[in-house]
Design a protein around this motif. Structure first.
Motif, PDB file in Angstrom:
ATOM      1  N   MET B  49       7.564  11.171  36.284  1.00 30.03           N
ATOM      2  CA  MET B  49       8.753  12.016  36.263  1.00 30.03           C
ATOM      3  C   MET B  49       9.045  12.388  34.812  1.00 30.03           C
ATOM      4  O   MET B  49       8.923  11.567  33.926  1.00 30.03           O
ATOM      5  CB  MET B  49       9.936  11.277  36.895  1.00 30.03           C
ATOM      6  CG  MET B  49      11.157  12.140  37.127  1.00 30.03           C
ATOM      7  SD  MET B  49      12.367  11.942  35.791  1.00 30.03           S
ATOM      8  CE  MET B  49      13.169  10.426  36.298  1.00 30.03           C
ATOM      9  N   THR B  82       8.494   2.104  49.020  1.00 30.24           N
ATOM     10  CA  THR B  82       9.375   2.245  47.863  1.00 30.24           C
ATOM     11  C   THR B  82       8.777   3.323  46.952  1.00 30.24           C
ATOM     12  O   THR B  82       7.565   3.335  46.726  1.00 30.24           O
ATOM     13  CB  THR B  82       9.462   0.905  47.113  1.00 30.24           C
ATOM     14  OG1 THR B  82       9.977  -0.075  48.003  1.00 30.24           O
ATOM     15  CG2 THR B  82      10.352   1.019  45.893  1.00 30.24           C
ATOM     16  N   ILE B  83       9.620   4.223  46.499  1.00 29.74           N
ATOM     17  CA  ILE B  83       9.155   5.260  45.562  1.00 29.74           C
ATOM     18  C   ILE B  83       9.851   5.057  44.226  1.00 29.74           C
ATOM     19  O   ILE B  83      11.081   5.018  44.150  1.00 29.74           O
ATOM     20  CB  ILE B  83       9.437   6.674  46.102  1.00 29.74           C
ATOM     21  CG1 ILE B  83       8.741   6.837  47.448  1.00 29.74           C
ATOM     22  CG2 ILE B  83       8.970   7.730  45.108  1.00 29.74           C
ATOM     23  CD1 ILE B  83       8.938   8.206  48.074  1.00 29.74           C
ATOM     24  N   ILE B  84       9.049   4.902  43.190  1.00 30.00           N
ATOM     25  CA  ILE B  84       9.561   4.647  41.843  1.00 30.00           C
ATOM     26  C   ILE B  84       8.927   5.662  40.905  1.00 30.00           C
ATOM     27  O   ILE B  84       7.758   6.024  41.065  1.00 30.00           O
ATOM     28  CB  ILE B  84       9.225   3.196  41.424  1.00 30.00           C
ATOM     29  CG1 ILE B  84      10.067   2.205  42.242  1.00 30.00           C
ATOM     30  CG2 ILE B  84       9.428   2.986  39.922  1.00 30.00           C
ATOM     31  CD1 ILE B  84       9.824   0.750  41.938  1.00 30.00           C
ATOM     32  N   ARG B  87       8.055   6.932  33.542  1.00 29.64           N
ATOM     33  CA  ARG B  87       8.471   7.961  32.589  1.00 29.64           C
ATOM     34  C   ARG B  87       7.417   8.265  31.550  1.00 29.64           C
ATOM     35  O   ARG B  87       7.590   9.114  30.697  1.00 29.64           O
ATOM     36  CB  ARG B  87       9.780   7.519  31.947  1.00 29.64           C
ATOM     37  CG  ARG B  87      10.943   7.439  32.937  1.00 29.64           C
ATOM     38  CD  ARG B  87      11.419   8.806  33.344  1.00 29.64           C
ATOM     39  NE  ARG B  87      12.368   9.304  32.358  1.00 29.64           N
ATOM     40  CZ  ARG B  87      12.118  10.298  31.514  1.00 29.64           C
ATOM     41  NH1 ARG B  87      10.949  10.934  31.537  1.00 29.64           N
ATOM     42  NH2 ARG B  87      13.029  10.665  30.665  1.00 29.64           N
ATOM     43  N   SER B  93       6.573   1.909  32.977  1.00 26.27           N
ATOM     44  CA  SER B  93       7.249   2.473  31.808  1.00 26.27           C
ATOM     45  C   SER B  93       8.655   2.981  32.109  1.00 26.27           C
ATOM     46  O   SER B  93       8.835   3.968  32.806  1.00 26.27           O
ATOM     47  CB  SER B  93       6.411   3.596  31.176  1.00 26.27           C
ATOM     48  OG  SER B  93       6.154   4.633  32.076  1.00 26.27           O
ATOM     49  N   ASN B  95      11.321   2.007  33.833  1.00 31.13           N
ATOM     50  CA  ASN B  95      11.811   2.143  35.203  1.00 31.13           C
ATOM     51  C   ASN B  95      12.077   0.759  35.800  1.00 31.13           C
ATOM     52  O   ASN B  95      12.090  -0.246  35.076  1.00 31.13           O
ATOM     53  CB  ASN B  95      10.804   2.934  36.052  1.00 31.13           C
ATOM     54  CG  ASN B  95       9.464   2.221  36.177  1.00 31.13           C
ATOM     55  OD1 ASN B  95       9.338   1.033  35.912  1.00 31.13           O
ATOM     56  ND2 ASN B  95       8.457   2.961  36.591  1.00 31.13           N
ATOM     57  N   ASP B  96      12.283   0.718  37.091  1.00 30.83           N
ATOM     58  CA  ASP B  96      12.645  -0.540  37.747  1.00 30.83           C
ATOM     59  C   ASP B  96      11.484  -1.159  38.526  1.00 30.83           C
ATOM     60  O   ASP B  96      11.721  -1.925  39.470  1.00 30.83           O
ATOM     61  CB  ASP B  96      13.851  -0.316  38.666  1.00 30.83           C
ATOM     62  CG  ASP B  96      13.549   0.636  39.825  1.00 30.83           C
ATOM     63  OD1 ASP B  96      12.676   1.512  39.664  1.00 30.83           O
ATOM     64  OD2 ASP B  96      14.180   0.514  40.884  1.00 30.83           O
ATOM     65  N   THR B 100      12.008  -4.454  40.702  1.00 34.82           N
ATOM     66  CA  THR B 100      11.883  -4.329  42.151  1.00 34.82           C
ATOM     67  C   THR B 100      10.830  -5.289  42.702  1.00 34.82           C
ATOM     68  O   THR B 100      11.043  -5.944  43.734  1.00 34.82           O
ATOM     69  CB  THR B 100      11.579  -2.869  42.528  1.00 34.82           C
ATOM     70  OG1 THR B 100      12.656  -2.050  42.057  1.00 34.82           O
ATOM     71  CG2 THR B 100      11.423  -2.683  44.026  1.00 34.82           C
TER      72      THR B 100
END
Lengths: 137, 137, 137, 137
Positions: B49, B82-84, B87, B93, B95-96, B100
């Protein structure tokens, strides 16, 4: 100084409605956001997000992509703002807030939102630890 | 052992189409995902993203909520997964993902996706640094 | 439950001396540490550390390797304990505390030390965000 | 541009001795370090550190405060440099390297040390993810 306005947890799932406790906060944040836009200061909405695997009991609402996790209509539009989800109490928790502020060149954060004695406080502490200058707006 | 399958960058924005380079990977990952579901192993899609403020030049596609950032249709449905979003290059990198996996009780990650010599490699290194057991599936 | 005792900022640089404000804390922590050892529970001392480049004004004492940054003699020996330095207020700030607890298999932290309304509080918040169970001992 | 020189794993525990494999690297890094000092560029030594609880088998040397974890004599003095310990492969792993570079105002890292295809490579990737400009010196 390169500031950004960080607006915390002004999310649909917290049931901000006219007359509810603290609702006057909404109008104040609206003015802050408008002033930031007018001054070319970036606005970052940071809302809570929970996943089914979080096992946080009653706090397990606000799943990704839900209405509950979204910014309240009083603070729309959000098209030119940044929306980031925090995974726990603090605005910097397990997300890309620090990274994104870094890419923006931001060195000062102006915090607003809810609640002053919880998420805003923790976010101030985190911002301080990352060495941003912190203002509570 | 508490495994999870991590599927990297199987996103619309990378133009996976039948006949394109490496497209046979898609069918292999489909089988892996189905096997994971059958075995009750959680599946986590990790896609890239980018935000406008990233200043990453030509890499600045895949904005939040866009079609480009979404999982390719060949790997749908994603409702129980689960969608993560990552970056940068590595799956962990900014994120969670680590958070999670921790809440899931996962201690072993089975990595799949694209590209083996880039994002998968870096994600393997990150997972190793967080002390997950790592398999490349 | 796999607990660890975390003892915060019981460092020479804070001038713990008999009769000084809060000195009775030292004896209580001594008993807690002895009890932890007797029970086979790991003890982690987390003290502050500052570098010249920190630019923190009067807070810029406690450089690496100095007497000031060391654990007070009342809580020695430390040979079988872990000593970790935090770089700001919270015990998890910019160091390997989370990583080390993870390698130990710890899921519960028992916090002690100074000050309850500052470093201990922030460390409790950080531990909570990393999903450790937290007790204030 | 605000550069810093990062020197990786030039530690006693790796047995750098005249005639050993790659020893010519030492003299090159000595010149780089001297040039950095002459130019007022900060030098950061990043060495590995392991704790007993790491459970890393044969990699479990280089405990805190040991000779093995120290910078090799050929690169002394280190009094005006910063010494940071990494907890795994990458120079940024579970430590205060990013925080310290941030307080220094550094935006560019010049990497040197050992090994090019392992720790230096991973550190380059991490620095890139934190958005430092990266040079391999």
């Amino acid at each position: 100084m390169q500031p950004a306005v960080i607006i915390l947890d002004m999310a649909n799932g917290y049931h901000w409605t006219p007359g509810s406790y603290g609702y006057e906060l909404v109008a104040r944040i609206r003015r802050l956001k408008d002033a930031a836009h007018a001054a070319g200061v970036p606005v970052v909405h940071v809302n809570s997000m929970r996943r089914p695997s979080d096992n946080l009991g009653t706090r397990a609402n606000m799943s990704p992509g839900t209405e509950a996790a979204g910014v309240i209509p009083e603070l729309h539009a959000v098209d030119e703002d940044t929306i980031i989800y925090k995974r726990f109490t603090g605005g910097f928790s397990h997300n890309d807030l620090d990274y994104t502020l870094r890419t923006m060149g931001v060195d000062t954060v102006c915090l607003a939102g809810a609640s002053t004695d919880n998420c805003v406080l923790w976010t101030a502490g985190e911002a301080d630890q990352y060495r941003y200058k912190v203002a509570h707006c």
